[in-house]
Design a protein around this motif. Structure first.
Motif, PDB file in Angstrom:
ATOM      1  N   SER A  83       0.518   2.432  10.880  1.00 44.81           N
ATOM      2  CA  SER A  83      -0.363   1.260  10.965  1.00 44.81           C
ATOM      3  C   SER A  83      -1.820   1.678  11.043  1.00 44.81           C
ATOM      4  O   SER A  83      -2.682   1.079  10.393  1.00 44.81           O
ATOM      5  N   ALA A  84      -2.103   2.694  11.847  1.00 50.08           N
ATOM      6  CA  ALA A  84      -3.485   3.168  11.971  1.00 50.08           C
ATOM      7  C   ALA A  84      -4.000   3.658  10.627  1.00 50.08           C
ATOM      8  O   ALA A  84      -5.118   3.320  10.214  1.00 50.08           O
ATOM      9  N   VAL A  85      -3.192   4.434   9.925  1.00 51.18           N
ATOM     10  CA  VAL A  85      -3.599   4.930   8.601  1.00 51.18           C
ATOM     11  C   VAL A  85      -3.806   3.763   7.652  1.00 51.18           C
ATOM     12  O   VAL A  85      -4.795   3.712   6.908  1.00 51.18           O
ATOM     13  N   PHE A  86      -2.894   2.798   7.679  1.00 48.11           N
ATOM     14  CA  PHE A  86      -3.002   1.640   6.789  1.00 48.11           C
ATOM     15  C   PHE A  86      -4.292   0.869   7.045  1.00 48.11           C
ATOM     16  O   PHE A  86      -5.020   0.537   6.101  1.00 48.11           O
ATOM     17  N   TYR A  87      -4.587   0.593   8.302  1.00 44.81           N
ATOM     18  CA  TYR A  87      -5.752  -0.243   8.595  1.00 44.81           C
ATOM     19  C   TYR A  87      -7.075   0.494   8.452  1.00 44.81           C
ATOM     20  O   TYR A  87      -8.073  -0.104   8.084  1.00 44.81           O
ATOM     21  N   PHE A  88      -7.110   1.783   8.738  1.00 51.11           N
ATOM     22  CA  PHE A  88      -8.363   2.520   8.613  1.00 51.11           C
ATOM     23  C   PHE A  88      -8.637   3.004   7.198  1.00 51.11           C
ATOM     24  O   PHE A  88      -9.783   3.199   6.818  1.00 51.11           O
ATOM     25  N   PHE A  89      -7.588   3.211   6.410  1.00 52.42           N
ATOM     26  CA  PHE A  89      -7.764   3.750   5.059  1.00 52.42           C
ATOM     27  C   PHE A  89      -7.133   2.840   4.010  1.00 52.42           C
ATOM     28  O   PHE A  89      -6.586   3.307   3.013  1.00 52.42           O
ATOM     29  N   LYS A  90      -7.237   1.547   4.213  1.00 55.42           N
ATOM     30  CA  LYS A  90      -6.630   0.561   3.330  1.00 55.42           C
ATOM     31  C   LYS A  90      -7.327   0.554   1.972  1.00 55.42           C
ATOM     32  O   LYS A  90      -8.550   0.572   1.890  1.00 55.42           O
ATOM     33  N   THR A  91      -6.519   0.528   0.913  1.00 58.82           N
ATOM     34  CA  THR A  91      -7.046   0.454  -0.441  1.00 58.82           C
ATOM     35  C   THR A  91      -6.590  -0.854  -1.076  1.00 58.82           C
ATOM     36  O   THR A  91      -5.761  -1.578  -0.530  1.00 58.82           O
ATOM     37  N   GLU A  92      -7.116  -1.141  -2.237  1.00 61.25           N
ATOM     38  CA  GLU A  92      -6.721  -2.360  -2.947  1.00 61.25           C
ATOM     39  C   GLU A  92      -5.242  -2.330  -3.328  1.00 61.25           C
ATOM     40  O   GLU A  92      -4.564  -3.343  -3.268  1.00 61.25           O
ATOM     41  N   GLU A  93      -4.760  -1.147  -3.738  1.00 58.67           N
ATOM     42  CA  GLU A  93      -3.348  -1.038  -4.094  1.00 58.67           C
ATOM     43  C   GLU A  93      -2.457  -1.356  -2.902  1.00 58.67           C
ATOM     44  O   GLU A  93      -1.449  -2.045  -3.038  1.00 58.67           O
ATOM     45  N   MET A  94      -2.840  -0.847  -1.731  1.00 59.92           N
ATOM     46  CA  MET A  94      -2.062  -1.118  -0.527  1.00 59.92           C
ATOM     47  C   MET A  94      -2.105  -2.606  -0.181  1.00 59.92           C
ATOM     48  O   MET A  94      -1.105  -3.171   0.258  1.00 59.92           O
ATOM     49  N   ILE A 112       0.292  -4.427  -2.504  1.00 58.21           N
ATOM     50  CA  ILE A 112       1.697  -4.181  -2.160  1.00 58.21           C
ATOM     51  C   ILE A 112       2.070  -4.971  -0.912  1.00 58.21           C
ATOM     52  O   ILE A 112       3.114  -5.612  -0.864  1.00 58.21           O
ATOM     53  N   ALA A 113       1.221  -4.933   0.104  1.00 57.94           N
ATOM     54  CA  ALA A 113       1.514  -5.606   1.366  1.00 57.94           C
ATOM     55  C   ALA A 113       1.251  -7.104   1.297  1.00 57.94           C
ATOM     56  O   ALA A 113       1.735  -7.853   2.135  1.00 57.94           O
ATOM     57  N   GLN A 114       0.488  -7.540   0.335  1.00 55.58           N
ATOM     58  CA  GLN A 114       0.090  -8.948   0.209  1.00 55.58           C
ATOM     59  C   GLN A 114      -0.477  -9.449   1.537  1.00 55.58           C
ATOM     60  O   GLN A 114      -0.073 -10.473   2.071  1.00 55.58           O
ATOM     61  N   TYR A 115      -1.418  -8.683   2.060  1.00 51.36           N
ATOM     62  CA  TYR A 115      -1.956  -8.949   3.389  1.00 51.36           C
ATOM     63  C   TYR A 115      -3.447  -8.725   3.348  1.00 51.36           C
ATOM     64  O   TYR A 115      -3.919  -7.602   3.339  1.00 51.36           O
ATOM     65  N   ASN A 116      -4.224  -9.793   3.305  1.00 49.52           N
ATOM     66  CA  ASN A 116      -5.683  -9.690   3.230  1.00 49.52           C
ATOM     67  C   ASN A 116      -6.286 -10.131   4.563  1.00 49.52           C
ATOM     68  O   ASN A 116      -6.070 -11.254   5.011  1.00 49.52           O
ATOM     69  N   ILE A 117      -7.042  -9.213   5.164  1.00 52.96           N
ATOM     70  CA  ILE A 117      -7.731  -9.526   6.411  1.00 52.96           C
ATOM     71  C   ILE A 117      -9.137  -8.956   6.337  1.00 52.96           C
ATOM     72  O   ILE A 117      -9.446  -8.130   5.493  1.00 52.96           O
ATOM     73  N   SER A 118      -9.978  -9.398   7.255  1.00 57.19           N
ATOM     74  CA  SER A 118     -11.380  -8.968   7.249  1.00 57.19           C
ATOM     75  C   SER A 118     -11.506  -7.524   7.748  1.00 57.19           C
ATOM     76  O   SER A 118     -10.590  -6.970   8.355  1.00 57.19           O
ATOM     77  N   GLU A 119     -12.666  -6.954   7.501  1.00 60.37           N
ATOM     78  CA  GLU A 119     -12.942  -5.578   7.949  1.00 60.37           C
ATOM     79  C   GLU A 119     -12.863  -5.470   9.472  1.00 60.37           C
ATOM     80  O   GLU A 119     -12.347  -4.491   9.999  1.00 60.37           O
ATOM     81  N   ASN A 120     -13.391  -6.459  10.174  1.00 61.82           N
ATOM     82  CA  ASN A 120     -13.362  -6.419  11.642  1.00 61.82           C
ATOM     83  C   ASN A 120     -11.937  -6.451  12.179  1.00 61.82           C
ATOM     84  O   ASN A 120     -11.609  -5.747  13.139  1.00 61.82           O
ATOM     85  N   MET A 121     -11.094  -7.267  11.565  1.00 59.24           N
ATOM     86  CA  MET A 121      -9.701  -7.332  11.998  1.00 59.24           C
ATOM     87  C   MET A 121      -8.977  -6.021  11.690  1.00 59.24           C
ATOM     88  O   MET A 121      -8.131  -5.581  12.468  1.00 59.24           O
ATOM     89  N   MET A 122      -9.313  -5.394  10.563  1.00 57.06           N
ATOM     90  CA  MET A 122      -8.700  -4.108  10.241  1.00 57.06           C
ATOM     91  C   MET A 122      -9.077  -3.072  11.295  1.00 57.06           C
ATOM     92  O   MET A 122      -8.229  -2.284  11.726  1.00 57.06           O
ATOM     93  N   LEU A 123     -10.336  -3.052  11.722  1.00 58.06           N
ATOM     94  CA  LEU A 123     -10.760  -2.123  12.768  1.00 58.06           C
ATOM     95  C   LEU A 123     -10.053  -2.410  14.092  1.00 58.06           C
ATOM     96  O   LEU A 123      -9.648  -1.489  14.804  1.00 58.06           O
ATOM     97  N   LEU A 124      -9.902  -3.680  14.421  1.00 52.74           N
ATOM     98  CA  LEU A 124      -9.210  -4.062  15.646  1.00 52.74           C
ATOM     99  C   LEU A 124      -7.756  -3.613  15.606  1.00 52.74           C
ATOM    100  O   LEU A 124      -7.267  -2.970  16.538  1.00 52.74           O
ATOM    101  N   TYR A 125      -7.057  -3.929  14.518  1.00 53.69           N
ATOM    102  CA  TYR A 125      -5.644  -3.545  14.390  1.00 53.69           C
ATOM    103  C   TYR A 125      -5.489  -2.028  14.364  1.00 53.69           C
ATOM    104  O   TYR A 125      -4.561  -1.481  14.974  1.00 53.69           O
ATOM    105  N   GLY A 126      -6.370  -1.339  13.670  1.00 55.09           N
ATOM    106  CA  GLY A 126      -6.308   0.123  13.623  1.00 55.09           C
ATOM    107  C   GLY A 126      -6.541   0.743  14.990  1.00 55.09           C
ATOM    108  O   GLY A 126      -5.870   1.708  15.368  1.00 55.09           O
ATOM    109  N   SER A 127      -7.478   0.180  15.744  1.00 57.81           N
ATOM    110  CA  SER A 127      -7.753   0.681  17.094  1.00 57.81           C
ATOM    111  C   SER A 127      -6.553   0.460  18.009  1.00 57.81           C
ATOM    112  O   SER A 127      -6.187   1.343  18.796  1.00 57.81           O
ATOM    113  N   PHE A 128      -5.935  -0.706  17.904  1.00 54.22           N
ATOM    114  CA  PHE A 128      -4.741  -0.964  18.708  1.00 54.22           C
ATOM    115  C   PHE A 128      -3.593  -0.050  18.298  1.00 54.22           C
ATOM    116  O   PHE A 128      -2.778   0.344  19.139  1.00 54.22           O
ATOM    117  N   ALA A 129      -3.518   0.290  17.030  1.00 52.73           N
ATOM    118  CA  ALA A 129      -2.469   1.206  16.573  1.00 52.73           C
ATOM    119  C   ALA A 129      -2.669   2.594  17.183  1.00 52.73           C
ATOM    120  O   ALA A 129      -1.698   3.228  17.623  1.00 52.73           O
TER     121      ALA A 129
END
Length: 125
Positions: free
Chosen positions: A24-35, A38-55
């Motif tokens: 999860s940490a790798v996914f949220y901190f290093f998310k690419t368009e392809e990922m 595939i995941a069909q999951y679009n969230i904002s940059e701030n939410m990605m940082l929050l989720y990555g930090s919690f991971a």
């Protein structure tokens, strides 16, 4: 010092949590368009940082549980509750918050399993 033993299911679950939180940490901190596609999951940059930090915190707390530190459980509980609320407020997915709580319930249940007549919970310091 007492020789603490852990039930095999608890060990497997803690290893699963470490791996899942790491991915999860790798996914949220290093998310690419392809990922994202595939995941069909679009969230904002701030939410990605929050989720990555919690991971990352999840990895740390899971390792603490492997080392018999009770704070690890309380840390996982707190980040799970926060993620549950954030998922309820910001996501249209129903299963994500339910899965978060289910993982927490499984962890608590596995801590109640006995090995050598002592539960994992009682071994935590």
């Amino acid at each position: 010092m007492q020789n603490k033993q852990r039930h095999g299911c608890l060990t497997a679950w803690l290893i699963y949590l470490i791996i899942a939180y790491s991915f999860s940490a790798v996914f949220y901190f290093f998310k690419t368009e392809e990922m994202s596609n595939i995941a069909q999951y679009n969230i904002s940059e701030n939410m990605m940082l929050l989720y990555g930090s919690f991971a990352i915190l999840g990895v740390i707390f899971s390792i603490m549980l492997l080392k018999w530190i009770k704070l690890g459980f309380w840390g996982i509980l707190i980040i799970s509750v926060i993620l549950f609320v954030v998922q309820l407020l910001n996501s249209d997915r129903v299963m994500s918050p339910i899965f978060i709580l289910l993982c927490l319930v499984i962890l608590y249940g596995l801590l109640q399993f006995k090995k050598a007549n002592v539960t994992g919970w009682n071994n935590l310091e």
